[in-house]
Write an enzyme that holds these catalytic residues in place. Structure first.
Site, PDB file in Angstrom:
ATOM      1  CD  GLU A   1      -2.486   1.609   0.415  1.00  0.00           C
ATOM      2  OE1 GLU A   1      -2.785   2.950  -0.116  1.00  0.00           O
ATOM      3  OE2 GLU A   1      -3.434   0.932  -0.416  1.00  0.00           O
TER       4      GLU A   1
ATOM      5  CG  HIS B   1      -4.156   4.019   3.332  1.00  0.00           C
ATOM      6  ND1 HIS B   1      -4.610   5.498   3.534  1.00  0.00           N
ATOM      7  CD2 HIS B   1      -4.690   3.334   2.528  1.00  0.00           C
ATOM      8  CE1 HIS B   1      -5.270   5.613   2.765  1.00  0.00           C
ATOM      9  NE2 HIS B   1      -5.671   4.459   1.903  1.00  0.00           N
TER      10      HIS B   1
ATOM     11  CG  ASP C   1      -1.281   0.865  -3.690  1.00  0.00           C
ATOM     12  OD1 ASP C   1      -0.257   1.297  -3.406  1.00  0.00           O
ATOM     13  OD2 ASP C   1      -2.428   0.742  -3.337  1.00  0.00           O
ATOM     14  CG  HIS C   2      -1.819   4.544  -4.875  1.00  0.00           C
ATOM     15  ND1 HIS C   2      -1.233   5.008  -3.757  1.00  0.00           N
ATOM     16  CD2 HIS C   2      -2.519   3.565  -4.450  1.00  0.00           C
ATOM     17  CE1 HIS C   2      -2.257   4.843  -2.580  1.00  0.00           C
ATOM     18  NE2 HIS C   2      -2.919   3.788  -3.160  1.00  0.00           N
TER      19      HIS C   2
ATOM     20  CB  THR D   1      -6.100   1.055  -3.705  1.00  0.00           C
ATOM     21  OG1 THR D   1      -5.094   1.613  -2.774  1.00  0.00           O
ATOM     22  CG2 THR D   1      -5.818  -0.426  -3.448  1.00  0.00           C
TER      23      THR D   1
END
Length: 718
Positions: free
Chosen positions: A258, A419, A478-479, A302
């Site tokens: 994440e 996150h 993911d990003h 996500t």
């Protein structure tokens, strides 16, 4: 002052008052929170006037209301609604460097669970100025310091204001088209529409576009698939003879890192290595590690990354494909492909609610057989963050379910601890954070280090259980984790590890530009195959769209008959043009960011040759075509028309996620000696005791308090 007050006490004066105040706070947002890349006096003039027309049109609706109280409260409600829209975009821009689309707003109920902590971390003290005028005017009305004018304006007056608003809007649009031709017809970028026309105009325009897309989807025809099939065949990349089938028959474990960016690999802050275990995996000869791998997500973040990983198609240009289309979309996704080709069992482990990003519906259409979410774990008390079960506990507690899956399996872990807002309970980490002045940046290193420890514990279990040697483990970011608005604060840490960040120059905080932002969109991709000796760091350029073709080829499965827009990263025919969702793109030799071209060292290319411009034009066309083809496929749901000889359409009604463990155990009982689960192969003994973690929450009792809301949409017989 008396003259001014007497004018405010009229209906027209009140209309002018709230309009001017809203115009001022819109400009306040532009100057303090929303970066629009304004350059030149002409663009500044357009920026200053762009809120005026839509404010007149919206607030002018109150002028048609004749009863006294109804006029004033209608005007206040319109002001409140428009302020809410403005403020939501301010918060959204702080996190995503983008603006809220209507699609995003409509899908809010599917992503809002767990967003409260993130939203609070994005608020600033000066946000009070967005609401202060409403509060003051409301009090002045209640206290009768502003008197309500009982005299309605002439009927034609409202029409006159509307007409002036339309004319001013046309004038604004004319100026915009002078500076940016085809602004509306081509929609270069959402930020362009806001810069030239304002947030209200952008929202209205976006709503029209959404309606057009809905109509387009309903009217789509099978014949529209022909051009897409032709495109995919033309861009097919043959697998490498060296890597094809290298992981054939192995379990596939996907670890979704994440918000994890590539710069964390090998980085040091405050004298500490941030991710020592992941560094060892990255540099292992048993790993294909990609140093120039970019995320390609849009607003779906996500969920966009998941979609690319599972289908090799992009997320939608607006909103989230999962949230908006996932419930009835036709997919040819990894879990179903592997099931039909090699009888893989599939499962997802995620410690948040099943409905987050609409996963509970989308996964069924992808063919996932099992989805273990928050309702399957103890997420009470401090065992979770706002976004779900902490990573160390997710990996540990998943063994209860993982050990009963028939092998080979395709299992995906979606981690959440790293996150935004990047906070942990004090007992979870003693990692020393930097002091950049940005709490988001400071905390990012601590949560990344925690994630690294979590993965090391999981790898230790895989080795003890014997699962390690028979698995291909894929780890990917993911990003981005740090948004563009915080990158200058991040750059303050570069001096602690200068060799690691030498590509950004000697004084990055002062010389930061769009090229630097683009370079930080790299995320890790590590494909770890135990026993492999010829892996290592791969320098070719690629993106998330390329993962599925790469994995299928490693598993010995041809993707030739599938509609996929990525290509095998290990193929000699792999394309190295990496398209971003905003139409920017990067290549090994140059980058096209916004309207600017940069060389591979970040220098602006100011005098390109004709030959170079011809190449740029060709590459830009290729990047845009890839996005265009994918968008056409997904927005029109054209895969419903596609006949693939290697694939049978998924029936979502075949899946229910309320009793995954019971179903897995029943399969073991039915297969008996033929069962291939870890539990069966361990003579029907649990492997849970093999898992070792230092997570302090393991010893904490379950409580009635939860940081996340736990629901399973498939329970209660639904």
């Amino acid at each position: 002052m008396k003259s001014l007050k007497s004018r405010i006490d009229t209906r027209f004066g009140f209309f002018i008052l709230i309009s001017v105040l809203f115009w001022l706070k819109t400009l306040f947002a532009y100057f303090t929170d929303i970066s629009l890349g304004v350059s030149g006096i002409f663009q500044w003039i357009i920026l200053l006037i762009n809120p005026i027309a839509t404010t007149m049109l919206i607030f002018g609706l109150a002028l048609y209301v004749r009863p006294k109280r109804a006029f004033y409260w209608t005007a206040m409600l319109l002001d409140l609604a428009n302020t809410v829209l403005l403020y939501l975009n301010v918060i959204y821009f702080r996190e995503f460097s983008d603006f809220m689309t209507v699609n995003t707003m409509l899908g809010y109920s599917k992503v809002n669970q767990g967003l409260s902590a993130s939203s609070m971390s994005l608020t600033n003290f000066h946000d009070i100025f967005y609401w202060l005028d409403l509060l003051v005017i409301f009090l002045l009305l209640v206290l009768k310091k502003i008197k309500m004018d009982p005299h309605p304006l002439p009927k034609k007056f409202g029409f006159q204001i509307t007409s002036v608003g339309i004319l001013f809007f046309a004038f604004n649009l004319m100026l915009a088209e002078m500076d940016r031709p085809q602004l509306i017809t081509r929609t270069f970028d959402r930020s362009y529409v806001v810069k030239y026309m304002g947030i209200d105009a952008f929202t209205a325009y976006d709503g029209v576009q959404l309606e057009r897309n809905i109509k387009m989807r309903s009217e789509a025809k099978k014949s529209e698939l022909t051009s897409i099939e032709k495109y995919v065949k033309q861009h097919y990349a043959k697998p490498s003879d060296v890597s094809f089938g290298k992981a054939k028959g192995k379990n596939v474990i996907i670890i979704h890192l994440e918000s994890f960016q590539q710069f964390l690999i090998d980085d040091k802050v405050e004298g500490q290595t941030v991710t020592p275990f992941l560094n060892s995996i990255y540099h292992s000869k048993s790993t294909y590690s990609f140093s120039n791998f970019f995320h390609q997500v849009g607003q779906g973040k996500t969920s966009d990354a998941e979609n690319m990983l599972e289908t090799s198609t992009f997320g939608t240009p607006q909103g989230s494909l999962f949230a908006q289309l996932g419930s009835d979309q036709t997919f040819q996704a990894a879990p179903a492909i592997l099931k039909q080709h090699s009888n893989y069992t599939s499962a997802v482990f995620h410690g948040n609610t099943a409905s987050f990003w609409n996963r509970n519906n989308t996964y069924k259409n992808m063919g996932y057989e099992n989805f273990f979410s928050a309702s399957d774990f103890d997420v009470s008390g401090d065992k979770s963050t706002t976004y779900g079960l902490k990573d160390k506990l997710l990996f540990k507690d998943s063994v209860k379910y993982l050990q009963h899956l028939q092998q080979p399996f395709y299992a995906k872990y979606i981690t959440v601890s790293n996150h935004i807002p990047y906070t942990l309970d004090a007992e979870d980490s003693d990692f020393k954070t930097p002091d950049t002045g940005d709490a988001t940046v400071d905390g990012y290193f601590k949560t990344a280090n925690y994630l690294d420890q979590s993965i090391e514990e999981f790898f230790n279990f895989l080795k003890k259980s014997g699962l390690y040697d028979n698995s291909m483990i894929v780890l990917y970011g993911d990003h981005y984790g740090i948004s563009n608005s915080s990158n200058k604060a991040l750059a303050k840490t570069f001096a602690q590890d200068p060799n690691h960040f030498k590509q950004f120059g000697d004084n990055p905080t002062e010389n930061w530009n769009s090229w630097d932002n683009a370079q930080l969109q790299r995320v890790p991709l590590m494909i770890h195959i135990p026993g492999m000796k010829d892996g290592g760091i791969q320098n070719q350029y690629g993106g998330e769209i390329d993962v599925l073709p790469t994995l299928l080829h490693l598993l010995g499965i041809s993707n030739k008959n599938y509609i996929q827009f990525g290509t095998d990263l290990l193929s000699k025919q792999h394309s190295q043009i990496v398209a971003f969702r905003n139409n920017d793109f990067v290549t090994p030799t140059y980058s096209s960011i916004g309207n600017t071209l940069y060389d591979q060292n970040g220098n602006e290319i100011t005098d390109p040759s004709d030959a170079f411009l011809k190449k740029v034009k060709k590459d830009r066309k290729a990047a845009h075509k890839q996005l265009e083809m994918s968008d056409s496929l997904n927005e029109k749901n054209l895969l419903r028309f596609y006949k693939n000889p290697d694939f049978k359409k998924v029936n979502s009604a075949d899946y229910n996620y309320s009793d995954g463990l019971d179903k897995a155990i029943k399969i073991e009982d039915k297969l008996k000696l033929k069962s291939t689960s870890m539990y069966s192969r361990n003579q029907d003994k649990s492997l849970e005791d093999l898992y070792k973690t230092d997570a302090p929450e393991v010893n904490h009792k379950s409580t009635s308090e939860n940081r996340i809301k736990i629901t399973n949409p498939d329970s209660n017989g639904s």
